[in-house]
Write an enzyme that holds these catalytic residues in place. Structure first.
Site: not given
Ligand code: DAK
Length: 256
Positions: A130, A110, A107, A64
């Protein structure tokens, strides 16, 4: 909003590609709305017999959108339409295949789990990070991972946020097929075409029956299967399928 999800048709298979490379296909509310609406638009279309959801070579979806979530208050989170996204995907009757290359995190993982099958590139990476953000999975991760991997392994991945690779995912039963680098989409489409060649009413009934196995006790699941089997027996396609077998020819299924 247009263009966050790109749809194309290949015979009876619809391919939906997530297209937000600058944010690693993070599922923004707009993208989730577009994806759910596309799935709901395609679901009743008799020409669409299987749907493939894919990202790019680098990323399926990085979860997400953290930026959007970071700006959400507790009260807004309670009312946020993103919550209904997961129910909308789960309600789709058409078989869904996730074609995963690169990262499927949070997400994104998921979303792949909400599909009926997963084809993964050898370099794909899965995980529920998360916990590292101070939250827990909210799109089915704790429930679906526990059902597929068992409690102990699900607990490890949900509590640590550690990633696991495609081969590990296959060994744990989360992924149907791991394919050579670069072949993930082709293989997923081939699998989708095989499903699409089958009688479409029966494939939808079969999907419902298998999902019932996750959601009901055995006796209720068997009863559910029996009803769905009886529905399949009422189709013209089953007359054609059995006739074709006896006449030693390929069946021609019309979805009736
Ligand atoms: N959200 C927003 N932006 C993201 C992002 C994300 N999940 N993942 C990457 N980006 C953005 C980065 O901020 C960066 O933006 P700029 O700095 O260029 O503006 C750009 O994408 C490139 O990211 P990286 O420089 O980090 O790229 P890399 O290739 O080095 O790394 C990566 C890729 C995927 C390993 C890394 O970006 C990463 O770890 N991303 C976050 C992964 C993460 O923590 N995912 C979990 C998110 S929480 C719900 C149901 C479900 C959910 C929520 C609510 N409800 C029922 C309401 C789910 C929650 C989640 O998924």
């Amino acid at each position: 909003m247009a263009g966050l999800v790109e749809t194309s048709l290949d015979g009876h298979v619809a391919l939906l590609r997530l297209n937000r490379p600058e944010a690693r296909n993070a599922l923004s509310p707009e993208m989730m709305e577009e994806l759910a609406s596309e799935l709901e638009r395609l679901d009743p279309d008799p020409d669409v017999r299987c749907v493939v959801i894919a990202g790019s070579d680098q990323v399926f979806a990085a979860g997400a959108d953290i930026k959007s979530m970071s700006e959400r208050s507790f009260a807004e989170a309670l009312r946020h339409p993103a919550a209904s996204f997961w129910r909308r995907v789960a309600a789709i009757k058409t078989p869904l295949i996730a074609a995963v290359s690169g990262y499927a995190l949070g997400g994104g993982c998921e979303l792949a789990l909400a599909c009926d099958m997963i084809v993964a590139d050898a370099e794909a990476r899965f995980g529920q990070p998360e916990i590292t953000l101070g939250i827990i999975p909210g799109g089915g991760g704790t429930q679906r991972l526990a059902r597929v991997l068992g409690k102990q392994l699900a607990m490890e991945y949900v509590l640590t946020g550690r990633r696991f690779d495609a081969e590990m995912a296959r060994k744990m039963g989360l992924v149907n097929k791991v394919v050579k680098k670069g072949k993930w989409l082709q293989e997923a489409m081939e699998l989708a075409h095989t499903v699409a060649e089958r009688p479409p009413i029966a494939t939808r009934l079969a999907k419902q029956a298998v999902i019932g196995a996750e959601e009901t006790a055995l006796s209720a699941g068997l009863e559910n299967e029996r009803r769905l089997y009886e529905l399949a027996m009422a189709t013209e396609d089953r007359v054609e399928g059995m006739k074709a077998f006896l006449e030693k020819r390929e069946p021609k299924f019309e979805g009736r």
